[in-house]
Design an enzyme around this catalytic site. Structure first.
Site, short mmCIF file in Angstrom:
data_model
loop_
_atom_site.label_atom_id
_atom_site.label_comp_id
_atom_site.label_asym_id
_atom_site.label_seq_id
_atom_site.Cartn_x
_atom_site.Cartn_y
_atom_site.Cartn_z
CB ALA A 13 8.52 -10.39 -21.73
CB SER A 14 10.83 -5.20 -21.98
OG SER A 14 12.23 -5.49 -22.43
CB SER A 15 11.02 -4.26 -26.59
OG SER A 15 12.24 -5.08 -27.15
CB ILE A 17 9.76 -11.12 -31.17
CG1 ILE A 17 10.37 -10.57 -32.96
CG2 ILE A 17 9.32 -12.48 -31.57
CD1 ILE A 17 11.33 -11.55 -33.35
CE1 TYR A 156 21.52 -12.59 -32.71
CE2 TYR A 156 21.51 -12.60 -35.13
CZ TYR A 156 20.74 -12.79 -33.91
OH TYR A 156 19.39 -12.62 -34.07
N1 LIG Z 1 14.41 -8.73 -35.26
C1 LIG Z 1 15.00 -9.36 -36.23
O1 LIG Z 1 15.04 -9.17 -37.26
C2 LIG Z 1 15.16 -10.72 -35.66
C3 LIG Z 1 15.49 -11.53 -36.84
C4 LIG Z 1 16.08 -12.88 -36.28
C5 LIG Z 1 16.15 -13.31 -34.98
N2 LIG Z 1 15.82 -12.55 -34.00
C6 LIG Z 1 15.74 -12.98 -32.73
O2 LIG Z 1 14.49 -12.51 -32.16
C7 LIG Z 1 14.52 -12.43 -30.68
C8 LIG Z 1 13.83 -11.03 -30.19
O3 LIG Z 1 14.64 -10.05 -30.77
P1 LIG Z 1 13.87 -8.61 -31.32
O4 LIG Z 1 14.09 -8.38 -32.45
O5 LIG Z 1 12.64 -9.02 -30.54
O6 LIG Z 1 14.71 -7.53 -30.29
P2 LIG Z 1 14.36 -6.60 -29.06
O7 LIG Z 1 13.27 -5.66 -29.61
O8 LIG Z 1 15.56 -5.69 -29.14
O9 LIG Z 1 14.14 -7.30 -27.96
C9 LIG Z 1 15.25 -7.81 -27.13
C10 LIG Z 1 14.97 -8.18 -25.63
O10 LIG Z 1 15.87 -8.88 -25.08
C11 LIG Z 1 16.00 -8.20 -23.72
N3 LIG Z 1 17.39 -8.03 -23.24
C12 LIG Z 1 18.17 -7.51 -23.90
N4 LIG Z 1 19.51 -7.78 -23.16
C13 LIG Z 1 19.19 -8.57 -21.99
C14 LIG Z 1 19.72 -8.74 -20.76
N5 LIG Z 1 20.79 -8.80 -20.65
N6 LIG Z 1 19.02 -9.37 -20.03
C15 LIG Z 1 17.89 -9.66 -20.20
N7 LIG Z 1 17.06 -9.36 -21.33
C16 LIG Z 1 17.82 -8.75 -22.05
C17 LIG Z 1 15.23 -6.83 -24.07
O11 LIG Z 1 14.95 -6.33 -22.79
P3 LIG Z 1 15.74 -5.14 -21.68
O12 LIG Z 1 16.44 -4.20 -22.55
O13 LIG Z 1 14.67 -4.45 -21.15
O14 LIG Z 1 16.50 -6.15 -21.09
C18 LIG Z 1 14.31 -7.00 -25.11
O15 LIG Z 1 13.07 -7.16 -24.36
C19 LIG Z 1 16.21 -12.27 -30.46
O16 LIG Z 1 16.31 -13.72 -30.06
C20 LIG Z 1 16.69 -12.14 -31.81
O17 LIG Z 1 18.01 -12.68 -31.95
C21 LIG Z 1 15.31 -11.14 -34.26
#
Ligand SMILES: NC(=O)c1ccc[n+]([C@@H]2O[C@H](COP(=O)([O-])OP(=O)(O)OC[C@H]3O[C@@H](n4cnc5c(N)ncnc54)[C@H](OP(=O)(O)O)[C@@H]3O)[C@@H](O)[C@H]2O)c1
Length: 268
Positions: A13-15, A17, A156
């Site tokens: 929830a910190s960044s 989606i 992944y």
């Molecule tokens: N972006 C894309 O193109 C895309 C495409 C398909 C699917 N997705 C999926 O969408 C979801 C969200 O991705 P996003 O793109 O929004 O990524 P993001 O901005 O990098 O966010 C990832 C989040 O996961 C948290 N996180 C990472 N490691 C962690 C840990 N060890 N413990 C607790 N929290 C952790 C991060 O917070 P902290 O760093 O504060 O811990 C951050 O809030 C993921 O499941 C990803 O696989 C994304």
């Protein structure tokens, strides 16, 4: 699900989606329990939610650490009488070829650790509460590439496939007791995660607000799947003709990568 007064646990929830989904859900009246590692970023999201009249609590947690997850579970169960849903959105993505990973088994271990085992442990901790309530919904965030496999993401994608399989089992075993699961298959979304790959700078991507809307939809309607028509078509092809589906789609991805590389070098 009607959101007013419901309590939703949301990871990542910190960044990206997760942050946008938290804000959209809070704006609809849900109470949000926000999970991620970075406390300052979680506090920022909570501040924004509160400034807009919403309610949120933060739970700084490392989802790769069982002790940290268990401590958060204990707090969640103690501090909230009712927990209506869990969104397993936190994840780590690795773009690396199978050949470049031959001496890196830890790539597979760390994606499974966070993307699958972290999500699983949290889900297992909340299931007893969902059962007591006779109601609970789990949203597991996945990717279009789990439906139409693209090259270079073997670690992944395997972790997302595990989550997918667990979601199906949840629906099959506990659906009749009010516990359901949705899997959300996002295409590429413009977030800090996708921005980390330089090659994707010029790629067309889904906007983060629209992506968050898919999580809202998964919680509201509780479908087994939220995704794109391309993903559904890809899944059908993979089920019917997996060999040709993979064989004939891979040159398309290679061409796409080449186009992006050309654009990147021209943009320099
Ligand atoms: N972006 C894309 O193109 C895309 C495409 C398909 C699917 N997705 C999926 O969408 C979801 C969200 O991705 P996003 O793109 O929004 O990524 P993001 O901005 O990098 O966010 C990832 C989040 O996961 C948290 N996180 C990472 N490691 C962690 C840990 N060890 N413990 C607790 N929290 C952790 C991060 O917070 P902290 O760093 O504060 O811990 C951050 O809030 C993921 O499941 C990803 O696989 C994304």
């Amino acid at each position: 699900m009607r959101f007013k007064g419901t309590t939703i646990v949301l990871t990542g929830a910190s960044s990206g989606i997760g942050e946008q989904a938290a804000k959209q859900l809070a704006a609809r009246g849900a109470r949000l329990c926000l999970i991620a590692r970075r406390e300052t970023e979680l506090a920022r999201v909570r501040r924004d939610i509160k400034a807009n009249g919403g309610q949120a609590w933060i739970y700084p947690t490392d989802l790769t650490d069982d002790t940290s997850i268990d401590a958060t579970l204990a707090r969640l169960l103690k501090e909230h009488g009712r927990l209506d849903a869990l969104v397993n959105n936190a994840a780590h993505s690795i773009r690396r070829s199978i050949l470049d990973t031959l001496d890196r088994p830890h790539d597979y271990e760390r994606t499974m650790r966070l993307n699958y085992f972290g999500a699983l442990r949290l889900t297992m901790g909340l299931i007893p509460r969902f059962l007591e309530q006779g109601n609970g919904h789990v949203v597991n965030v996945s990717t279009l590439s789990a439906q139409v496999p693209i090259p270079l993401f073997s670690a992944y994608l395997a972790s997302k496939a595990a989550l997918d399989s667990y979601s199906r089992s949840l629906n099959a075993e506990l659906g009749h007791r009010g516990i359901t699961a949705s899997v959300v298959y996002f295409p590429m979304v413009r977030t800090p995660m996708s921005n980390r790959t330089r090659l994707y700078r010029h790629m067309k991507m889904m906007d983060v607000d629209a992506a968050a809307g898919w999580i809202v939809k998964a919680l509201r309607d509780r479908p087994a799947r939220v995704g794109s028509p391309l993903g559904t078509f890809g899944s059908l092809l993979m089920a019917a003709v997996p060999g040709p589906a993979v064989k004939y789609s891979q040159p398309i991805f290679r061409r796409m990568d080449k186009k992006l590389r050309d654009k990147l070098s021209k943009g320099k």
